[in-house]
Design an enzyme around this catalytic site. Structure first.
Site, PDB file in Angstrom:
ATOM      1  N   HIS A 154       3.477  -6.045   1.928  1.00 22.90           N
ATOM      2  CA  HIS A 154       3.657  -5.117   0.814  1.00 22.90           C
ATOM      3  C   HIS A 154       3.969  -5.831  -0.494  1.00 22.90           C
ATOM      4  O   HIS A 154       3.788  -5.256  -1.564  1.00 22.90           O
ATOM      5  CB  HIS A 154       4.691  -4.049   1.158  1.00 22.90           C
ATOM      6  N   GLU A 163      -2.992   6.119  10.487  1.00 17.76           N
ATOM      7  CA  GLU A 163      -2.685   4.688  10.438  1.00 17.76           C
ATOM      8  C   GLU A 163      -2.489   4.123  11.839  1.00 17.76           C
ATOM      9  O   GLU A 163      -2.154   2.950  11.996  1.00 17.76           O
ATOM     10  CB  GLU A 163      -1.400   4.454   9.642  1.00 17.76           C
ATOM     11  N   ASP A 189      -2.394  -0.467   7.986  1.00 20.29           N
ATOM     12  CA  ASP A 189      -1.682  -0.324   9.251  1.00 20.29           C
ATOM     13  C   ASP A 189      -2.633  -0.075  10.401  1.00 20.29           C
ATOM     14  O   ASP A 189      -2.446  -0.596  11.499  1.00 20.29           O
ATOM     15  CB  ASP A 189      -0.640   0.799   9.155  1.00 20.29           C
ATOM     16  N   CYS A 237      -7.127   5.028   1.666  1.00 20.65           N
ATOM     17  CA  CYS A 237      -6.195   4.536   0.647  1.00 20.65           C
ATOM     18  C   CYS A 237      -5.644   3.155   0.975  1.00 20.65           C
ATOM     19  O   CYS A 237      -4.857   2.603   0.220  1.00 20.65           O
ATOM     20  CB  CYS A 237      -5.065   5.531   0.409  1.00 20.65           C
TER      21      CYS A 237
HETATM   22  C1  PEP Z   1      -2.024   1.558   4.814  1.00 21.34           C
HETATM   23  O1  PEP Z   1      -1.368   1.284   5.830  1.00 21.34           O
HETATM   24  O2  PEP Z   1      -3.224   1.311   4.673  1.00 21.34           O
HETATM   25  C2  PEP Z   1      -1.358   2.193   3.664  1.00 21.34           C
HETATM   26  C3  PEP Z   1      -2.029   2.680   2.662  1.00 21.34           C
HETATM   27  O3  PEP Z   1       0.012   2.190   3.664  1.00 21.34           O
HETATM   28  P1  PEP Z   1       0.869   0.868   3.391  1.00 21.34           P
HETATM   29  O4  PEP Z   1      -0.072  -0.237   2.971  1.00 21.34           O
HETATM   30  O5  PEP Z   1       1.844   1.186   2.320  1.00 21.34           O
HETATM   31  O6  PEP Z   1       1.518   0.630   4.696  1.00 21.34           O
HETATM   32 MG    MG Z   2       0.640   2.074   6.039  1.00 22.72          MG
END
Ligand code: PEP
Ligand code: MG
Length: 541
Positions: free
Chosen positions: A188, A431, A455, A502
């Site tokens: 992240h 996810e 994820d 996303c």
């Molecule tokens: C993902 O897992 O693709 C997502 C958009 O959430 P994050 O990257 O914040 O875990």
């Molecule tokens: Mg995620």
């Protein structure tokens, strides 16, 4: 000149002085001071410096996003010039012989609480700005002399590893680039660097030495290289690369206002992902069709020891809703856990945090915290086009209970006669492979589905997205993942619902054609990736 090679995380060229991240206590201590005069001067000096910074921010923002959006910085200056606040801070220092940091934090909190009774109309509904202002002054005060020398100018941040909860708190106006010894491109922290558009190279290993502190370096985020004390030829070459990139970005500006449509007429929505209120400005500049993912957990990660209040969250979500007008804003409820730890929520120890206590599991467990967030989102929904999205879903039950909680929050607000959007859209994230298998059933329960490929990939491959040793196996184009997205899209469409991607895959231009071809309705990417994606879409036959 020393050249180091690492992993590219976020594109761009940054040139500046290297400054190692100092992990100091974020906690404000209550300290007795002998020389109160000197302490008051420290406060006044920091206050004036903060006003100067805000003036500069106002100038830049009014040029880039217009005076109306920049007005927030003018309002923040007013807070720093408010005599009641200044007197209160001075009083705590002088009367109680306490340090400036403690005085500022205490006085700012009191200032917010007593604003209404003291007739401070100009800060009504601006708790978050008062907090921002006091944090700015605290940040200025916390700089050591050495820090100050380097940090008065923007700098390139170096560290062994920067945790997301730290990255989110950095003063982005000062960080030109990120370089780290460790880390993966799927963490992240990397997501944050891309969201903010900060050129970054990670995984440079032990070769990134502390001795380089204060030296001039160049970060080449396109190649994943850094140059320490670069020679003349390299500087010239990199400056040329920087100029070329600038021209490329300027050329993309011409696509603003244009449709995301292929040559054969297939359309797709392109939205932006954000994590903090500062990112909203970037979305406005990006010409995205909306905010497809607001990673609201970042509000918790930058909130210190207490979770963000309903009021604070309400103001941030309201700002997002109002700034975007009729365009949609999808607020994902807090996806705390994994590498996203927050001091304000005790998650306990997890042996395997990525597969542990996180996302919707935490929300359903800590129902007070969850309801506070739902109330804040609902209240903000009266000011724009907001949607709610639940992360890390694995079962229909989780969605049912989350929806029940939402109903409870709605009922409370109705009883309090507080306005909100009764028909607010609800979405679930896919996810986990479990969610893929029940994607049709899930789609029946909600208004839209969003695929979190970051994820989903780690759980499909059974590989921790944070484990550097697995980099060479971590195939972001794995056929299993591509197949899953096709299956989800078909299942969701059978239920006549909207499906978006996303996760980072949405910005992978090598996969754009595939995602359009299988019928994904929306791609949501970092704000500065929006126009490049639009260009790619418009080139597809
Ligand atoms: C993902 O897992 O693709 C997502 C958009 O959430 P994050 O990257 O914040 O875990
Ligand atoms: Mg995620």
């Amino acid at each position: 000149m020393i050249t180091l090679t690492g992993k590219k995380v976020s594109e761009g060229i940054a040139i500046g002085k290297l400054s190692f991240f100092k992990r100091d206590s974020k906690e404000i201590r209550r300290i007795y001071v002998k020389d109160v005069e000197k302490e008051v001067q420290r406060f006044q000096k920091a206050r004036k410096k903060a006003i100067q910074e805000l003036k500069e921010l106002y100038e830049t923002a009014s040029k880039e996003v217009g005076e109306a959006n920049a007005a927030i910085f003018e309002m923040q200056q007013m807070v720093l010039e408010d005599h009641d606040l200044i007197d209160k801070i001075t009083n705590i220092i002088v009367e109680h012989k306490l340090n400036a940091e403690y005085a500022i934090q205490t006085a700012a909190e009191e200032f917010i609480v007593t604003a209404a009774v003291n007739g401070k109309d100009y800060i009504q509904g601006h708790d978050a700005d008062v907090k921002d202002v006091s944090n700015r002054v605290l940040r200025i005060l916390s700089r050591t002399f050495k820090d100050k020398m380097l940090m008065d100018e923007p700098f390139i941040l170096a560290s062994g590893e920067i945790y997301p909860s730290e990255a989110v708190q950095l003063d982005k106006t000062k960080v030109l680039g990120f370089v780290t010894r460790y880390g993966t491109i799927n963490s992240h922290t990397a997501v944050l660097a891309r969201t903010k558009g900060i050129p970054s190279v990670i995984g440079l290993g032990e070769a990134l030495k502390k001795d380089y502190e204060g030296k001039t370096i160049i970060v080449d985020g396109f190649e994943g290289k850094i140059y320490i004390e670069p020679d003349y030829t390299t500087i010239t070459k990199m400056k040329q690369k920087q100029d070329n990139n600038h021209t490329k970005v300027q050329n993309l500006e011409r696509l603003k206002g244009k449709e995301n449509i292929t040559q054969s007429g297939q359309k797709i929505d392109v939205c932006a992902n954000i994590g903090t209120r500062e990112d909203i400005e970037n979305v406005l500049r990006s010409d995205a069709g909306g905010i497809g993912l607001f990673r609201s957990e970042f509000l918790y990660m930058e909130s210190g020891s207490k979770p963000p209040t309903e009021e604070y969250q309400f103001q941030v979500y309201k700002l997002a809703a109002e700034s975007m007008g009729i365009k949609k804003v999808v607020i994902r409820t807090a996806d705390i856990g994994g590498d996203k730890t927050a001091d304000c929520l005790d998650l306990g120890e997890d042996r395997n945090p990525a597969m542990g206590y996180r996302g919707i599991r935490v929300s359903l467990d800590k129902d007070d915290v969850f309801k506070t967030q739902l109330r804040a989102i609902l209240r903000a929904s009266a000011f724009g086009n907001l949607s709610i999205m639940f992360p890390m879903i694995t079962s229909i039950d989780e969605v049912t209970v989350a929806k029940l909680m939402l109903e409870k929050a709605k009922k409370e607000l109705k009883n309090e006669k507080t306005a909100f959007d009764e028909d607010i859209s609800i979405g679930a994230m896919i996810e986990t492979p479990a969610a893929v298998m029940i994607s049709g059933e899930l789609a029946r329960e909600v208004d839209f589905i969003s695929i979190g490929t970051n994820d989903l990939l780690q759980f499909t491959l059974g590989m921790d997205r944070q484990n550097e040793k697995l980099d060479r196996y971590y195939n972001t184009h794995h056929p299993a993942l591509l197949k899953m997205i096709r299956i989800i899209t078909n299942n969701v469409h059978l239920e006549e619902k909207h499906v978006s991607v996303c996760g980072d895959m949405a910005a992978d231009l090598e996969l754009t054609e595939y995602l359009i071809q299988i019928g994904v309705d929306e791609l949501s990417v970092a704000p500065n990736e929006v126009l490049a994606l639009r260009k790619k879409i418009r080139e597809i036959q």
